[in-house]
Each structure stands twice: as structure tokens, then as C-alpha cells.
Motif scaffolding. Sequence first.
Motif, PDB file in Angstrom:
ATOM      1  N   GLY A  19       0.829  -1.198   0.000  1.00  0.00           N
ATOM      2  CA  GLY A  19       0.000   0.000   0.000  1.00  0.00           C
ATOM      3  C   GLY A  19       0.862   1.245   0.000  1.00  0.00           C
ATOM      4  O   GLY A  19       1.903   1.293   0.643  1.00  0.00           O
ATOM      5  N   GLU A  20       0.422   2.232  -0.738  1.00  0.00           N
ATOM      6  CA  GLU A  20       1.142   3.515  -0.800  1.00  0.00           C
ATOM      7  C   GLU A  20       0.142   4.621  -0.506  1.00  0.00           C
ATOM      8  O   GLU A  20      -0.905   4.693  -1.146  1.00  0.00           O
ATOM      9  CB  GLU A  20       1.750   3.703  -2.196  1.00  0.00           C
ATOM     10  N   ARG A  27      -4.727   6.692  -1.979  1.00  0.00           N
ATOM     11  CA  ARG A  27      -3.938   5.475  -1.796  1.00  0.00           C
ATOM     12  C   ARG A  27      -3.851   4.679  -3.084  1.00  0.00           C
ATOM     13  O   ARG A  27      -4.781   4.660  -3.881  1.00  0.00           O
ATOM     14  CB  ARG A  27      -4.561   4.617  -0.711  1.00  0.00           C
ATOM     15  N   LYS A  28      -2.744   3.995  -3.234  1.00  0.00           N
ATOM     16  CA  LYS A  28      -2.522   3.078  -4.357  1.00  0.00           C
ATOM     17  C   LYS A  28      -2.106   1.742  -3.772  1.00  0.00           C
ATOM     18  O   LYS A  28      -1.425   1.681  -2.751  1.00  0.00           O
ATOM     19  CB  LYS A  28      -1.412   3.579  -5.295  1.00  0.00           C
ATOM     20  N   TYR A  29      -2.510   0.664  -4.437  1.00  0.00           N
ATOM     21  CA  TYR A  29      -2.158  -0.670  -3.967  1.00  0.00           C
ATOM     22  C   TYR A  29      -1.522  -1.453  -5.108  1.00  0.00           C
ATOM     23  O   TYR A  29      -1.916  -1.308  -6.266  1.00  0.00           O
ATOM     24  CB  TYR A  29      -3.407  -1.406  -3.461  1.00  0.00           C
ATOM     25  N   LEU A  43      12.094  -1.966  -3.947  1.00  0.00           N
ATOM     26  CA  LEU A  43      10.682  -2.226  -4.206  1.00  0.00           C
ATOM     27  C   LEU A  43      10.006  -1.000  -4.803  1.00  0.00           C
ATOM     28  O   LEU A  43       9.270  -1.087  -5.782  1.00  0.00           O
ATOM     29  CB  LEU A  43       9.980  -2.650  -2.915  1.00  0.00           C
ATOM     30  N   ALA A  44      10.288   0.158  -4.235  1.00  0.00           N
ATOM     31  CA  ALA A  44       9.724   1.399  -4.758  1.00  0.00           C
ATOM     32  C   ALA A  44      10.188   1.656  -6.188  1.00  0.00           C
ATOM     33  O   ALA A  44       9.403   2.099  -7.035  1.00  0.00           O
ATOM     34  CB  ALA A  44      10.107   2.574  -3.855  1.00  0.00           C
ATOM     35  N   ALA A  45      11.446   1.361  -6.488  1.00  0.00           N
ATOM     36  CA  ALA A  45      11.970   1.557  -7.844  1.00  0.00           C
ATOM     37  C   ALA A  45      11.241   0.659  -8.844  1.00  0.00           C
ATOM     38  O   ALA A  45      10.910   1.092  -9.952  1.00  0.00           O
ATOM     39  CB  ALA A  45      13.469   1.281  -7.875  1.00  0.00           C
TER      40      ALA A  45
END
Length: 69
Positions: A19-20, A27-29, A43-45
Motif C-alpha cells: 500500500g502507498e 492510496r494506491k495498492y 521495491l519502490a523503484a
Amino acid sequence: MANGRVQAMPGDADVWLIGERRATDGRKYYASNLPADILLKALAAVIKARWICEQAYQKLKEERGIDDF
């Protein structure tokens, strides 16, 4: 379903829900089958790289008419 099992992602790896929380648009999933010990920065990259690819594909569909392919 295949063979009585839910097929979410290829392989036998665990699937993670990431989740972001964004300040501007909620929010984005994301679903991932990357190893649990992956660094958060890596992971973010990966997530951002996929977003860039999706945006480029959307632009190609709109500007070049490749939505039938």
C-alpha cells in the motif's frame, strides 16, 4: 480458478500487497511476488518503473492508435 486453486500470480512464491499513501491522490495498492527481504528502496523503484511503462503504453494507445494490439 484452476485445479481448485485461485491463481493470482505465476509461480509458487508468496504474494504481497503493498500500500502507498499519497498526499495528492489518496492510496494506491500493488501486488508483488518479489522476495520479502527486498529493500524498500528497490521495491519502490520496481513499482515506479512499472508506472512509467504503463504511462508510456497509454500514451501510445492515445496518440498512435495501438489500442487494438
